[in-house]
Design a protein around this motif. Structure first.
Motif, PDB file in Angstrom:
ATOM      1  N   PRO A 114       0.925  -1.222   0.003  1.00  0.00           N
ATOM      2  CA  PRO A 114      -0.144   0.164   0.078  1.00  0.00           C
ATOM      3  C   PRO A 114       0.779   1.261   0.127  1.00  0.00           C
ATOM      4  O   PRO A 114       0.411   2.297  -0.459  1.00  0.00           O
ATOM      5  N   ARG A 115       1.990   1.149   0.624  1.00  0.00           N
ATOM      6  CA  ARG A 115       2.976   2.229   0.852  1.00  0.00           C
ATOM      7  C   ARG A 115       4.351   1.842   0.781  1.00  0.00           C
ATOM      8  O   ARG A 115       4.400   0.702   1.267  1.00  0.00           O
ATOM      9  N   PRO A 116       5.295   2.615   0.387  1.00  0.00           N
ATOM     10  CA  PRO A 116       6.535   1.764   0.658  1.00  0.00           C
ATOM     11  C   PRO A 116       7.007   1.614   2.346  1.00  0.00           C
ATOM     12  O   PRO A 116       6.499   2.452   3.184  1.00  0.00           O
ATOM     13  N   ILE A 117       7.629   0.609   2.676  1.00  0.00           N
ATOM     14  CA  ILE A 117       7.955   0.260   4.018  1.00  0.00           C
ATOM     15  C   ILE A 117       9.384   0.231   4.172  1.00  0.00           C
ATOM     16  O   ILE A 117      10.063  -0.223   3.357  1.00  0.00           O
ATOM     17  N   VAL A 118       9.678   1.035   5.320  1.00  0.00           N
ATOM     18  CA  VAL A 118      11.068   0.895   5.573  1.00  0.00           C
ATOM     19  C   VAL A 118      11.375   0.331   6.879  1.00  0.00           C
ATOM     20  O   VAL A 118      10.766   0.318   7.745  1.00  0.00           O
ATOM     21  N   GLU A 119      12.379  -0.696   6.550  1.00  0.00           N
ATOM     22  CA  GLU A 119      12.720  -1.347   7.934  1.00  0.00           C
ATOM     23  C   GLU A 119      14.146  -1.583   7.956  1.00  0.00           C
ATOM     24  O   GLU A 119      15.016  -1.026   7.168  1.00  0.00           O
ATOM     25  N   PHE A 120      14.674  -2.233   9.135  1.00  0.00           N
ATOM     26  CA  PHE A 120      16.049  -2.005   9.643  1.00  0.00           C
ATOM     27  C   PHE A 120      16.510  -3.491   9.970  1.00  0.00           C
ATOM     28  O   PHE A 120      15.894  -4.063  10.497  1.00  0.00           O
ATOM     29  N   SER A 121      17.814  -3.865   9.729  1.00  0.00           N
ATOM     30  CA  SER A 121      18.594  -4.931   9.988  1.00  0.00           C
ATOM     31  C   SER A 121      19.790  -4.473  10.497  1.00  0.00           C
ATOM     32  O   SER A 121      20.414  -3.638   9.906  1.00  0.00           O
ATOM     33  N   TYR A 122      20.307  -5.192  11.388  1.00  0.00           N
ATOM     34  CA  TYR A 122      21.587  -5.260  11.999  1.00  0.00           C
ATOM     35  C   TYR A 122      22.607  -5.852  11.176  1.00  0.00           C
ATOM     36  O   TYR A 122      22.477  -6.965  10.897  1.00  0.00           O
ATOM     37  N   ASP A 147      17.961  10.565  14.662  1.00  0.00           N
ATOM     38  CA  ASP A 147      18.623   9.809  13.539  1.00  0.00           C
ATOM     39  C   ASP A 147      17.548   9.061  12.576  1.00  0.00           C
ATOM     40  O   ASP A 147      17.757   9.056  11.282  1.00  0.00           O
ATOM     41  N   LEU A 148      16.912   8.273  13.290  1.00  0.00           N
ATOM     42  CA  LEU A 148      16.047   7.460  12.627  1.00  0.00           C
ATOM     43  C   LEU A 148      14.802   8.122  11.873  1.00  0.00           C
ATOM     44  O   LEU A 148      14.945   7.645  10.578  1.00  0.00           O
ATOM     45  N   ASP A 149      14.370   9.188  12.424  1.00  0.00           N
ATOM     46  CA  ASP A 149      13.674   9.701  11.363  1.00  0.00           C
ATOM     47  C   ASP A 149      14.423  10.339  10.341  1.00  0.00           C
ATOM     48  O   ASP A 149      13.771  10.685   9.216  1.00  0.00           O
ATOM     49  N   ASP A 150      15.469  10.957  10.409  1.00  0.00           N
ATOM     50  CA  ASP A 150      16.131  11.553   9.097  1.00  0.00           C
ATOM     51  C   ASP A 150      16.533  10.345   8.251  1.00  0.00           C
ATOM     52  O   ASP A 150      16.685  10.739   7.154  1.00  0.00           O
ATOM     53  N   ILE A 151      16.727   9.137   8.807  1.00  0.00           N
ATOM     54  CA  ILE A 151      17.030   8.198   7.969  1.00  0.00           C
ATOM     55  C   ILE A 151      16.166   7.627   7.107  1.00  0.00           C
ATOM     56  O   ILE A 151      16.085   7.311   5.862  1.00  0.00           O
ATOM     57  N   VAL A 152      14.806   7.626   7.672  1.00  0.00           N
ATOM     58  CA  VAL A 152      13.743   7.211   6.956  1.00  0.00           C
ATOM     59  C   VAL A 152      13.334   8.227   5.822  1.00  0.00           C
ATOM     60  O   VAL A 152      13.195   7.859   4.760  1.00  0.00           O
ATOM     61  N   ALA A 153      13.417   9.367   6.255  1.00  0.00           N
ATOM     62  CA  ALA A 153      13.301  10.608   5.353  1.00  0.00           C
ATOM     63  C   ALA A 153      14.418  10.550   4.052  1.00  0.00           C
ATOM     64  O   ALA A 153      13.952  10.588   2.833  1.00  0.00           O
ATOM     65  N   GLN A 183      28.878  12.110   8.945  1.00  0.00           N
ATOM     66  CA  GLN A 183      29.887  12.740   8.509  1.00  0.00           C
ATOM     67  C   GLN A 183      29.864  13.926   9.571  1.00  0.00           C
ATOM     68  O   GLN A 183      28.834  14.678   9.766  1.00  0.00           O
ATOM     69  N   PHE A 184      31.039  14.226  10.041  1.00  0.00           N
ATOM     70  CA  PHE A 184      31.215  15.254  11.121  1.00  0.00           C
ATOM     71  C   PHE A 184      31.871  16.310  10.552  1.00  0.00           C
ATOM     72  O   PHE A 184      33.028  16.279   9.913  1.00  0.00           O
ATOM     73  N   ASP A 185      31.553  17.386  10.935  1.00  0.00           N
ATOM     74  CA  ASP A 185      32.254  18.725  10.836  1.00  0.00           C
ATOM     75  C   ASP A 185      32.382  19.517  12.167  1.00  0.00           C
ATOM     76  O   ASP A 185      31.233  20.275  12.742  1.00  0.00           O
ATOM     77  N   GLY A 186      33.135  19.369  12.923  1.00  0.00           N
ATOM     78  CA  GLY A 186      33.224  19.714  14.499  1.00  0.00           C
ATOM     79  C   GLY A 186      32.327  18.887  15.045  1.00  0.00           C
ATOM     80  O   GLY A 186      32.152  17.838  15.090  1.00  0.00           O
ATOM     81  N   ASP A 187      31.220  19.746  15.742  1.00  0.00           N
ATOM     82  CA  ASP A 187      30.154  19.299  16.569  1.00  0.00           C
ATOM     83  C   ASP A 187      28.983  18.916  15.494  1.00  0.00           C
ATOM     84  O   ASP A 187      28.076  18.262  16.158  1.00  0.00           O
ATOM     85  N   PHE A 188      29.063  19.375  14.338  1.00  0.00           N
ATOM     86  CA  PHE A 188      27.770  19.067  13.263  1.00  0.00           C
ATOM     87  C   PHE A 188      27.913  17.786  12.852  1.00  0.00           C
ATOM     88  O   PHE A 188      28.883  17.373  12.352  1.00  0.00           O
ATOM     89  N   GLN A 189      26.604  17.096  12.993  1.00  0.00           N
ATOM     90  CA  GLN A 189      26.649  15.819  12.067  1.00  0.00           C
ATOM     91  C   GLN A 189      25.639  15.877  10.986  1.00  0.00           C
ATOM     92  O   GLN A 189      24.642  16.391  11.144  1.00  0.00           O
ATOM     93  N   ARG A 190      26.184  15.173   9.960  1.00  0.00           N
ATOM     94  CA  ARG A 190      25.334  15.091   8.747  1.00  0.00           C
ATOM     95  C   ARG A 190      25.287  13.459   8.417  1.00  0.00           C
ATOM     96  O   ARG A 190      26.080  12.768   8.265  1.00  0.00           O
ATOM     97  N   LEU A 191      23.847  13.166   8.035  1.00  0.00           N
ATOM     98  CA  LEU A 191      23.615  11.916   7.826  1.00  0.00           C
ATOM     99  C   LEU A 191      23.615  11.659   6.288  1.00  0.00           C
ATOM    100  O   LEU A 191      23.076  12.400   5.478  1.00  0.00           O
TER     101      LEU A 191
END
Length: 253
Positions: A114-122, A147-153, A183-191
């Motif tokens: 019905p819609r795309p499903i996002v799932e995670f595996s270790y 992080d998870l919200d950003d990863i799903v988006a 990816q880190f730039d000082g204290d800033f993190q980017r996924l």
């Protein structure tokens, strides 16, 4: 290549120290594995194809503002990438039921969701890359809720792009998996999207015939894997249109 410092070797790729701080060289091997490396083969030309196809997809994502680790292709088998801290998860996006999901839920392969499903595996081959719920991920400190919200988006943006590109060449994007790095730039993190995007990490079916054009060809002994990947590359314009499938393809620079 022998003079470089090897950083990591996986089933399909090897990472070497890059020419500048914060960079790595990613080398694509011809090895093909399935069932957590229980099945193994060497497919001549596979690494060349995956290098070019991953370049194609990563470059396309960059053009629409999706951050990736890709910097540039160096040669037929290598690309320069940004060094990132990989989150120990495989991020799986499913548009149709197939593979382990179809088996797990008793669904017919190819059933549209019905819609795309996002799932995670270790990410752990010894454990079989088990599915994990978000509660595990947060409790064990692999990623935060933000992080998870950003990863799903991020994953859904990749899905929109990939689905559209594949539809345009008559291929149905059944599902795919990506890895995400910090990816880190000082204290800033980017996924950002890391690892690779290729037929190794996607399920791709011809829209008219249902023919599989991905690693299931190898997993299920359905034919020649190089031919399947070559067909994907040909449709996307990575190969000349008059080039017949081959084990060791000649690619456009």
């Amino acid at each position: 290549m022998a003079r470089r410092k090897k950083i990591y070797e996986g089933k399909a790729k090897t990472l070497y120290e890059g020419p500048e701080p914060g960079t790595l060289v990613q080398y694509f091997k011809d090895d093909a594995t399935a069932n957590n490396a229980e099945k193994h083969g060497v497919i001549e030309g596979k690494g060349v194809l995956n290098n070019r196809l991953s370049e194609f997809f990563m470059t396309g994502l960059g053009h629409i503002g999706v951050p990736t680790h890709f910097i540039k292709r160096l040669n037929m088998r290598e690309q320069l990438i940004r060094a990132v801290e990989i989150i120990p998860l495989e991020v799986i996006v499913r548009n149709y039921a197939a593979g382990s999901m179809a088996k797990r839920l008793g669904m017919e392969e190819g059933t549209m969701l019905p819609r795309p499903i996002v799932e995670f595996s270790y990410k752990d081959d010894a454990l079989g890359d088990p599915l994990v719920p978000e509660e595990y991920i947060i409790a064990l400190g692999w990623a935060s809720q933000q992080d998870l919200d950003d990863i799903v988006a991020l994953a859904l943006r990749v899905n929109d792009f990939m689905s559209g590109v594949m539809y345009g060449v008559g291929i149905k994007l059944i599902d795919f998996k990506i890895e995400v790095g910090r990816q880190f730039d000082g204290d800033f993190q980017r996924l950002i999207v890391a690892d690779e995007i290729s037929p190794d990490s996607c399920r791709l079916w011809d829209m008219e015939t249902g023919q599989k054009l991905d690693k299931d060809v190898f997993r299920r002994d359905l034919g020649n894997l190089a031919d399947a990947y070559t067909e994907v590359a040909r449709r996307l314009g990575v190969l000349p249109t008059n080039t017949a499938p081959m084990g060791k393809p000649t690619l456009i620079n």
